[in-house]
Design a protein around this motif. Structure first.
Motif, PDB file in Angstrom:
ATOM      1  N   GLU A 141       0.846  -1.203   0.000  1.00  0.00           N
ATOM      2  CA  GLU A 141       0.000   0.000   0.000  1.00  0.00           C
ATOM      3  C   GLU A 141       0.873   1.241   0.000  1.00  0.00           C
ATOM      4  O   GLU A 141       1.984   1.214   0.512  1.00  0.00           O
ATOM      5  CB  GLU A 141      -0.839   0.074   1.284  1.00  0.00           C
ATOM      6  N   VAL A 142       0.320   2.310  -0.518  1.00  0.00           N
ATOM      7  CA  VAL A 142       1.008   3.595  -0.425  1.00  0.00           C
ATOM      8  C   VAL A 142       0.063   4.623   0.202  1.00  0.00           C
ATOM      9  O   VAL A 142      -1.142   4.633  -0.088  1.00  0.00           O
ATOM     10  CB  VAL A 142       1.533   4.075  -1.802  1.00  0.00           C
ATOM     11  N   VAL A 143       0.615   5.428   1.092  1.00  0.00           N
ATOM     12  CA  VAL A 143      -0.109   6.556   1.675  1.00  0.00           C
ATOM     13  C   VAL A 143       0.604   7.822   1.210  1.00  0.00           C
ATOM     14  O   VAL A 143       1.840   7.886   1.208  1.00  0.00           O
ATOM     15  CB  VAL A 143      -0.116   6.474   3.223  1.00  0.00           C
ATOM     16  N   ILE A 144      -0.162   8.814   0.803  1.00  0.00           N
ATOM     17  CA  ILE A 144       0.405  10.049   0.267  1.00  0.00           C
ATOM     18  C   ILE A 144       0.172  11.205   1.244  1.00  0.00           C
ATOM     19  O   ILE A 144      -0.945  11.688   1.373  1.00  0.00           O
ATOM     20  CB  ILE A 144      -0.257  10.403  -1.091  1.00  0.00           C
ATOM     21  N   PRO A 145       1.222  11.623   1.953  1.00  0.00           N
ATOM     22  CA  PRO A 145       1.069  12.821   2.777  1.00  0.00           C
ATOM     23  C   PRO A 145       1.020  14.049   1.844  1.00  0.00           C
ATOM     24  O   PRO A 145       1.824  14.164   0.924  1.00  0.00           O
ATOM     25  CB  PRO A 145       2.347  12.850   3.635  1.00  0.00           C
ATOM     26  N   LEU A 146       0.052  14.908   2.111  1.00  0.00           N
ATOM     27  CA  LEU A 146      -0.139  16.073   1.248  1.00  0.00           C
ATOM     28  C   LEU A 146      -0.352  17.280   2.136  1.00  0.00           C
ATOM     29  O   LEU A 146      -1.161  17.235   3.062  1.00  0.00           O
ATOM     30  CB  LEU A 146      -1.374  15.828   0.375  1.00  0.00           C
ATOM     31  N   GLN A 147       0.388  18.313   1.845  1.00  0.00           N
ATOM     32  CA  GLN A 147       0.262  19.515   2.660  1.00  0.00           C
ATOM     33  C   GLN A 147      -1.039  20.225   2.331  1.00  0.00           C
ATOM     34  O   GLN A 147      -1.427  20.324   1.178  1.00  0.00           O
ATOM     35  CB  GLN A 147       1.437  20.428   2.355  1.00  0.00           C
ATOM     36  N   CYS A 148      -1.718  20.709   3.354  1.00  0.00           N
ATOM     37  CA  CYS A 148      -2.981  21.416   3.166  1.00  0.00           C
ATOM     38  C   CYS A 148      -2.720  22.810   2.622  1.00  0.00           C
ATOM     39  O   CYS A 148      -2.875  23.804   3.309  1.00  0.00           O
ATOM     40  CB  CYS A 148      -3.727  21.553   4.483  1.00  0.00           C
ATOM     41  N   GLU A 149      -2.331  22.894   1.391  1.00  0.00           N
ATOM     42  CA  GLU A 149      -1.989  24.194   0.828  1.00  0.00           C
ATOM     43  C   GLU A 149      -1.936  24.004  -0.685  1.00  0.00           C
ATOM     44  O   GLU A 149      -1.296  23.084  -1.172  1.00  0.00           O
ATOM     45  CB  GLU A 149      -0.642  24.643   1.407  1.00  0.00           C
ATOM     46  N   ALA A 150      -2.651  24.850  -1.398  1.00  0.00           N
ATOM     47  CA  ALA A 150      -2.928  24.591  -2.810  1.00  0.00           C
ATOM     48  C   ALA A 150      -1.687  24.291  -3.650  1.00  0.00           C
ATOM     49  O   ALA A 150      -1.683  23.367  -4.450  1.00  0.00           O
ATOM     50  CB  ALA A 150      -3.689  25.765  -3.399  1.00  0.00           C
ATOM     51  N   LEU A 151      -0.610  25.042  -3.431  1.00  0.00           N
ATOM     52  CA  LEU A 151       0.549  24.907  -4.307  1.00  0.00           C
ATOM     53  C   LEU A 151       1.220  23.546  -4.224  1.00  0.00           C
ATOM     54  O   LEU A 151       1.950  23.153  -5.116  1.00  0.00           O
ATOM     55  CB  LEU A 151       1.581  25.990  -3.961  1.00  0.00           C
ATOM     56  N   SER A 152       0.960  22.837  -3.146  1.00  0.00           N
ATOM     57  CA  SER A 152       1.667  21.566  -2.989  1.00  0.00           C
ATOM     58  C   SER A 152       1.001  20.440  -3.762  1.00  0.00           C
ATOM     59  O   SER A 152       1.460  19.317  -3.728  1.00  0.00           O
ATOM     60  CB  SER A 152       1.772  21.206  -1.511  1.00  0.00           C
ATOM     61  N   HIS A 153      -0.080  20.722  -4.471  1.00  0.00           N
ATOM     62  CA  HIS A 153      -0.824  19.645  -5.116  1.00  0.00           C
ATOM     63  C   HIS A 153      -0.453  19.429  -6.566  1.00  0.00           C
ATOM     64  O   HIS A 153      -0.960  18.520  -7.204  1.00  0.00           O
ATOM     65  CB  HIS A 153      -2.325  19.912  -5.009  1.00  0.00           C
ATOM     66  N   ARG A 154       0.445  20.275  -7.062  1.00  0.00           N
ATOM     67  CA  ARG A 154       0.765  20.208  -8.480  1.00  0.00           C
ATOM     68  C   ARG A 154       1.360  18.887  -8.904  1.00  0.00           C
ATOM     69  O   ARG A 154       1.136  18.434  -9.997  1.00  0.00           O
ATOM     70  CB  ARG A 154       1.750  21.313  -8.819  1.00  0.00           C
ATOM     71  N   GLY A 155       2.141  18.279  -8.021  1.00  0.00           N
ATOM     72  CA  GLY A 155       2.831  17.055  -8.403  1.00  0.00           C
ATOM     73  C   GLY A 155       1.991  15.793  -8.260  1.00  0.00           C
ATOM     74  O   GLY A 155       2.467  14.708  -8.578  1.00  0.00           O
ATOM     75  N   VAL A 156       0.765  15.932  -7.786  1.00  0.00           N
ATOM     76  CA  VAL A 156      -0.011  14.732  -7.482  1.00  0.00           C
ATOM     77  C   VAL A 156      -0.277  13.898  -8.739  1.00  0.00           C
ATOM     78  O   VAL A 156      -0.197  12.672  -8.707  1.00  0.00           O
ATOM     79  CB  VAL A 156      -1.340  15.094  -6.771  1.00  0.00           C
ATOM     80  N   GLY A 157      -0.546  14.581  -9.854  1.00  0.00           N
ATOM     81  CA  GLY A 157      -0.791  13.865 -11.103  1.00  0.00           C
ATOM     82  C   GLY A 157       0.406  13.013 -11.500  1.00  0.00           C
ATOM     83  O   GLY A 157       0.264  11.850 -11.898  1.00  0.00           O
ATOM     84  N   GLN A 158       1.591  13.592 -11.358  1.00  0.00           N
ATOM     85  CA  GLN A 158       2.818  12.871 -11.701  1.00  0.00           C
ATOM     86  C   GLN A 158       3.014  11.665 -10.772  1.00  0.00           C
ATOM     87  O   GLN A 158       3.420  10.587 -11.209  1.00  0.00           O
ATOM     88  CB  GLN A 158       4.003  13.833 -11.576  1.00  0.00           C
ATOM     89  N   LEU A 159       2.707  11.861  -9.504  1.00  0.00           N
ATOM     90  CA  LEU A 159       2.829  10.759  -8.549  1.00  0.00           C
ATOM     91  C   LEU A 159       1.853   9.637  -8.904  1.00  0.00           C
ATOM     92  O   LEU A 159       2.212   8.456  -8.912  1.00  0.00           O
ATOM     93  CB  LEU A 159       2.565  11.274  -7.127  1.00  0.00           C
TER      94      LEU A 159
END
Ligand SMILES: Nc1ncnc2c1ncn2[C@@H]1O[C@H](COP(=O)(O)OP(=O)(O)OP(=O)(O)O)[C@@H](O)[C@H]1O
Ligand SMILES: [Mg+2]
Length: 254
Positions: A141-159
């Motif tokens: 399994e993988v868990v993705i920590p994500l910062q609660c801040e809009a700019l940090s979401h850009r890489g999610v698609g690549q991940l």
């Protein structure tokens, strides 16, 4: 017993991967689970955060990956068990790249110890290189920590694309357990909404609750223990306990 192996991954730096790996691991241990943490980052923040001086180590996860040293030879017992890292791991990337089966080095190494643990938690480095690929290949399994801040979401698609590649090439059974929202700052009112949008766009479950921003996390890591030991009743400790319960209740993949 066969451990559930969970990789904490996000190629974006500073989103609380290390903090989340240790905090979730410590919370699972509090629940009576046998937990092993693996530091897969040459920066060795997890090792340091568990009160171990990376520079004083002889053998580390690097030797496990590069010359197949058994995991037991490098295990350190702290709040939870640790396969430590130090800067030597920076050289592993180039050495592994020249090897057949390079994606499977960690998976193979963990086979020896998987029967001894309920959970193995893996702290991935902030890149999508061969070390992270080893973590994701060894994991169920993988868990993705994500910062609660809009700019940090850009890489999610690549991940998410990388996770699809991993499923295709090395680990068809890899499940995405969800996103852990970290470093929530009460001032950004829409953070939760933004996260939910990211979740639905990429079909990722956003776990509850959010982990709020607090200086206590940095203080705990300086003290060499998890937030759960450092400040047991702190809301950050409670948040990670709740997240760990959720992960535990969800059960493993298959
Ligand atoms: N909820 C939080 N509130 C405030 N600070 C936090 C929180 N969680 C973690 N931190 C701090 O933020 C910094 C980055 O966290 P951490 O090292 O866990 O992120 P990371 O994703 O592992 O970083 P890297 O990509 O460099 O490996 C650390 O100093 C950590 O103590
Ligand atoms: Mg880290």
């Amino acid at each position: 017993m066969r451990a559930r192996v969970i990789a904490f991954a996000n190629q974006k730096g500073g989103v609380a991967k290390t903090t989340t790996t240790l905090s979730v691991g410590a919370a699972l241990a509090e629940m009576g689970k046998a937990v092993l943490a693996v530091d897969l980052d040459p920066q060795a923040a997890l090792t340091y955060s568990m009160g171990v001086d990376p520079d004083a180590l002889g053998e580390t996860v690097n030797d496990v990956l590069v010359r197949r040293l058994p995991v037991e030879k490098v295990l350190i017992s702290r709040e939870i068990d640790l396969v430590p890292a130090n800067i030597d791991l920076a050289g592993a990337e180039a050495i592994l790249l020249a090897k057949t089966g390079r994606e499977y080095a960690l998976e193979r190494a963990l086979r020896d110890v998987t029967a001894r643990y309920d959970y193995i938690v893996i702290d991935c480095p902030p890149s999508l290189g061969i070390l992270t690929i080893n973590g994701l290949t060894a994991a169920g399994e993988v868990v993705i920590p994500l910062q609660c801040e809009a700019l940090s979401h850009r890489g999610v698609g690549q991940l998410v694309e990388t996770l699809a590649d991993i499923r295709h090439f090395t680990n068809p059974n890899l499940a995405i357990s969800g996103v852990i929202p970290t470093m929530y700052d009460g001032r950004s009112k829409h953070a939760r909404q933004v996260l939910n949008d990211v979740g639905s766009r990429y079909d990722l479950e956003v776990l509850d609750p959010v982990v709020r921003k607090s200086i206590r996390f940095a203080e705990a890591s300086q003290a060499g223990v998890s937030i759960l030991s450092f400040a047991p009743t702190h809301p950050g400790a409670e948040a990670y306990r709740a997240l760990a319960r959720q992960i535990d209740e969800k059960g493993g993949p298959g």
